[in-house]
Design an enzyme around this catalytic site. Structure first.
Site, PDB file in Angstrom:
ATOM      1  N   GLU A 118      41.616  27.461  82.706  1.00  0.00           N
ATOM      2  CA  GLU A 118      40.881  27.232  81.459  1.00  0.00           C
ATOM      3  C   GLU A 118      41.609  27.833  80.261  1.00  0.00           C
ATOM      4  OE1 GLU A 118      36.872  28.539  82.358  1.00  0.00           O
ATOM      5  OE2 GLU A 118      36.519  26.677  83.467  1.00  0.00           O
TER       6      GLU A 118
ATOM      7  N   GLU B 166      42.745  19.348  90.246  1.00  0.00           N
ATOM      8  CA  GLU B 166      43.413  18.160  90.791  1.00  0.00           C
ATOM      9  C   GLU B 166      44.709  17.873  90.046  1.00  0.00           C
ATOM     10  OE1 GLU B 166      40.328  18.632  89.798  1.00  0.00           O
ATOM     11  OE2 GLU B 166      38.921  17.204  90.683  1.00  0.00           O
TER      12      GLU B 166
HETATM   13  N1  THU Z   1      36.994  20.974  86.822  1.00  0.00           N
HETATM   14  C1  THU Z   1      38.028  20.729  87.684  1.00  0.00           C
HETATM   15  O1  THU Z   1      38.900  21.585  87.898  1.00  0.00           O
HETATM   16  N2  THU Z   1      38.068  19.520  88.285  1.00  0.00           N
HETATM   17  C2  THU Z   1      37.185  18.509  88.052  1.00  0.00           C
HETATM   18  O2  THU Z   1      37.448  17.380  88.412  1.00  0.00           O
HETATM   19  C3  THU Z   1      35.928  18.810  87.368  1.00  0.00           C
HETATM   20  C4  THU Z   1      35.955  20.031  86.500  1.00  0.00           C
HETATM   21  C5  THU Z   1      36.957  22.279  86.145  1.00  0.00           C
HETATM   22  C6  THU Z   1      37.244  22.212  84.673  1.00  0.00           C
HETATM   23  C7  THU Z   1      36.601  23.470  84.171  1.00  0.00           C
HETATM   24  O3  THU Z   1      37.526  24.546  84.327  1.00  0.00           O
HETATM   25  C8  THU Z   1      35.441  23.701  85.134  1.00  0.00           C
HETATM   26  O4  THU Z   1      35.681  22.867  86.242  1.00  0.00           O
HETATM   27  C9  THU Z   1      34.091  23.368  84.540  1.00  0.00           C
HETATM   28  O5  THU Z   1      34.101  22.111  83.977  1.00  0.00           O
END
Ligand code: THU
Length: 144
Positions: A47, A58
């Site tokens: 993040e 992914e």
């Molecule tokens: N997130 C992922 O890593 N993969 C996804 O396909 C859905 C969302 C993460 C992004 C963010 O860091 C957290 O989940 C909350 O949205």
């Protein structure tokens, strides 16, 4: 995909969660991408204080693999849960990640594994979760 192969991939995805950098959502996502030659790439979400700059687990896995020269992929396992719990629900990939998968993967062949445990999982062909995708074929024809 055998149960054993799926379990190995799910375990790798769960291990990848440990690397997540999630000070804002506290939601840890892990992915394990299986290349056609058997190599597995792990990814986690990373993040950013400017929230839109976050990278999903992914895409981290895909970009690591592509950087290393891989172009052929068979499957990806994805897991996600909140920090401090061991409860898992299915964590479907976001739209941008589905689009990244569509760039490199055959929609009918590539399998997306959403897991709550090594034995509780669902498998979807990419085409089912991203129908009528825009792909390299749309842009540069069948040569792509
Ligand atoms: N997130 C992922 O890593 N993969 C996804 O396909 C859905 C969302 C993460 C992004 C963010 O860091 C957290 O989940 C909350 O949205």
């Amino acid at each position: 995909m055998t149960d054993n192969a799926a379990a190995i991939l799910i375990r790798e995805a769960m291990n990848a969660q440990r690397h997540a950098y999630v000070p804002y959502s506290r939601f840890r996502v892990g992915a394990a991408l299986l290349c056609s030659d058997g190599t597995i790439y792990q990814g986690c979400n990373i993040e950013n204080s400017s929230y839109g700059a976050a990278n999903c687990a992914e895409r981290t896995a895909f970009f690591k693999a592509v950087y290393d020269g891989h172009r052929d992929f068979d499957a990806i396992a994805i897991v996600g849960n909140h920090e401090g719990t061991d409860k898992y629900d299915y964590c479907p990939p976001c739209g941008i990640c589905r689009q990244v998968m569509a760039e490199f993967c055959d929609g009918e062949k590539f399998q997306v594994i959403l897991a709550r445990s090594e034995t509780d999982y669902r498998i979807y062909p990419l085409k089912e979760i991203l129908p009528f995708a825009f792909t390299p074929k749309n842009l540069i024809g069948d040569e792509g």
